[in-house]
Design an enzyme around this catalytic site. Structure first.
Site, PDB file in Angstrom:
ATOM      1  N   SER A  81       0.810  -1.299  -0.020  1.00 47.59           N
ATOM      2  CA  SER A  81      -0.043   0.016   0.096  1.00 47.59           C
ATOM      3  C   SER A  81       0.723   1.281  -0.050  1.00 47.59           C
ATOM      4  CB  SER A  81      -1.059   0.077   1.187  1.00 47.59           C
ATOM      5  OG  SER A  81      -1.910  -0.999   0.772  1.00 47.59           O
ATOM      6  N   THR A  82       2.255   1.063   0.092  1.00 44.27           N
ATOM      7  CA  THR A  82       3.079   2.297  -0.071  1.00 44.27           C
ATOM      8  C   THR A  82       2.796   2.848  -1.573  1.00 44.27           C
ATOM      9  OG1 THR A  82       4.701   1.507   1.528  1.00 44.27           O
ATOM     10  CG2 THR A  82       5.457   3.261   0.032  1.00 44.27           C
TER      11      THR A  82
END
Length: 380
Positions: A68-69
């Site tokens: 999710s970065t």
């Protein structure tokens, strides 16, 4: 202890020490960390191994899935389109994507997608991992879906759907996938080593994702029994994904702007530095827009683990009083499943990236991240 390679200015010596300590005491397998200050790389360190057998050393150009970065990078694309006058965050999603107006969603705004407030954190009907690779089918199902809560009233982390929702708006506006637009307009021209949808020609550079032994870190992070709302189950377990899925060729090739960005720490630092308004990045007005708080609340999905009072801006989480991204409450960033993160601190002029292949057990604020964030800010 594994040897650490790369460069680090004297000013950020504490970052080198914290990075080395993560290998010594935290069971780090392979990792990299980078800090960009006003667009200039001040830290670019790496070390460890890219495989479970520890036969392939981590290199300067090793890529790894950052989960999710990736969302912060997708948000960067959206805000660049806003700057170009091609996207209005206060327009209804249906203005760009007419089918989305179904099931009472005609008033859902683009800003609700970026801030996890659309009510579509997951689907009610079963979704398979293979379904994730079929963008058209999944976006069609999301367009027809009913929200879990009244859109705009609270956040509920859109773990996987974020990429389909924001990504489809980007595609309707530009005619391109998020990954393609990013490559054509940002990473390609600037030589930033990051991709959403990785070509097969780059597979030899990718580190194998591995579960970090529990005893090497904090206990497995689990909510109390019965604490998860059905919407949270839909967000986090429909479908359930982990290292085995992300190590597959199908995952690497897919268009998943929420979760399958592959890059170096140096690339993550550069992209989050653009979010912070660094050279070639967002304007000051856009930076303020990214970190425009949408209202603190108990997130419907993450709340049982992280507690009340979290707040998302328009694409990234705010550091706030918790100091998730350092002592500046107006710093912001995004964590990835297992421990990676990107950090933007406009006041300090920094972008920070940390990537690794040993996946920890915390949903957010991994203990290795905490050590690195503290070291970065101690160096400023």
């Amino acid at each position: 202890m594994d040897e650490v390679y790369g460069t680090c200015t004297d000013r950020f010596a504490e970052v080198r020490s914290a990075f080395q300590e993560n290998f010594r005491v935290a069971g780090e397998v392979g990792a990299a960390v980078a800090v960009s200050v006003d667009g200039v790389v001040a830290v670019d360190l790496w070390g460890g191994w890219t495989d479970a057998a520890r036969t392939r050393p981590w290199q300067r150009d090793t890529l790894v899935n950052v989960w999710s970065t990736t969302k912060g990078v997708t948000a960067l694309v959206a805000h660049l389109l806003v700057e170009a006058g091609r996207l209005d965050l206060d327009a209804p999603v249906a203005h760009y994507w007419p089918e989305f107006a179904a099931a009472g969603k005609e008033k859902v705004l683009v800003r609700h997608l970026l801030s996890h407030r659309s009510g579509l954190c997951g689907l009610r009907d079963p979704l398979t991992v293979e379904d994730l690779y079929d963008r058209e089918s999944t976006t069609r199902r999301l367009a027809a879906a009913e929200p879990w809560w009244e859109p705009g009233t609270r956040s509920g982390y859109h773990a996987l759907t974020y990429g389909f929702l924001v990504g489809e708006v980007i595609r309707r506006v530009t005619g391109l996938s998020t990954g393609r637009w990013l490559a054509d307009h940002v990473t390609g021209p600037r030589g930033i080593d990051f991709a959403i949808g990785l070509p097969a020609t780059q597979d030899h550079r990718v580190a194998e994702l591995l579960p970090l032994p529990t005893e090497a870190g904090t206990p497995v992070e689990q909510p109390p029994p019965g604490a998860l709302h059905p919407a949270a189950m839909a967000a986090l377990a429909n479908p359930l994904v982990g290292p085995s899925e992300a190590n597959s060729a199908a995952w690497r090739r897919a268009d998943l702007p929420a979760a399958n960005g592959h890059g170096t720490a140096r690339a993550v630092a550069a992209l989050y530095g653009m979010l912070a308004g660094g050279p070639g990045g967002l304007s000051g007005e856009s930076v303020e827009r990214v970190r425009e708080g949408q209202g603190a609340c108990t997130d419907l999905v993450l709340g049982p683990v992280v507690g009340p009072g979290t707040e998302c801006g328009l694409g990234c989480w705010l550091s706030g009083d918790r100091g998730w991204y350092g002592p500046n409450p107006r710093a912001f960033g995004h964590d990835g499943l297992g421990g990676s993160f990107g950090l933007a601190d406009p006041e300090a002029g920094i972008g920070v990236g940390y990537v690794m292949n040993g996946m920890g057990t915390r949903l957010v604020d991994d203990f290795r991240k905490r050590a690195l964030v503290d070291a970065v800010h101690a160096s400023l």
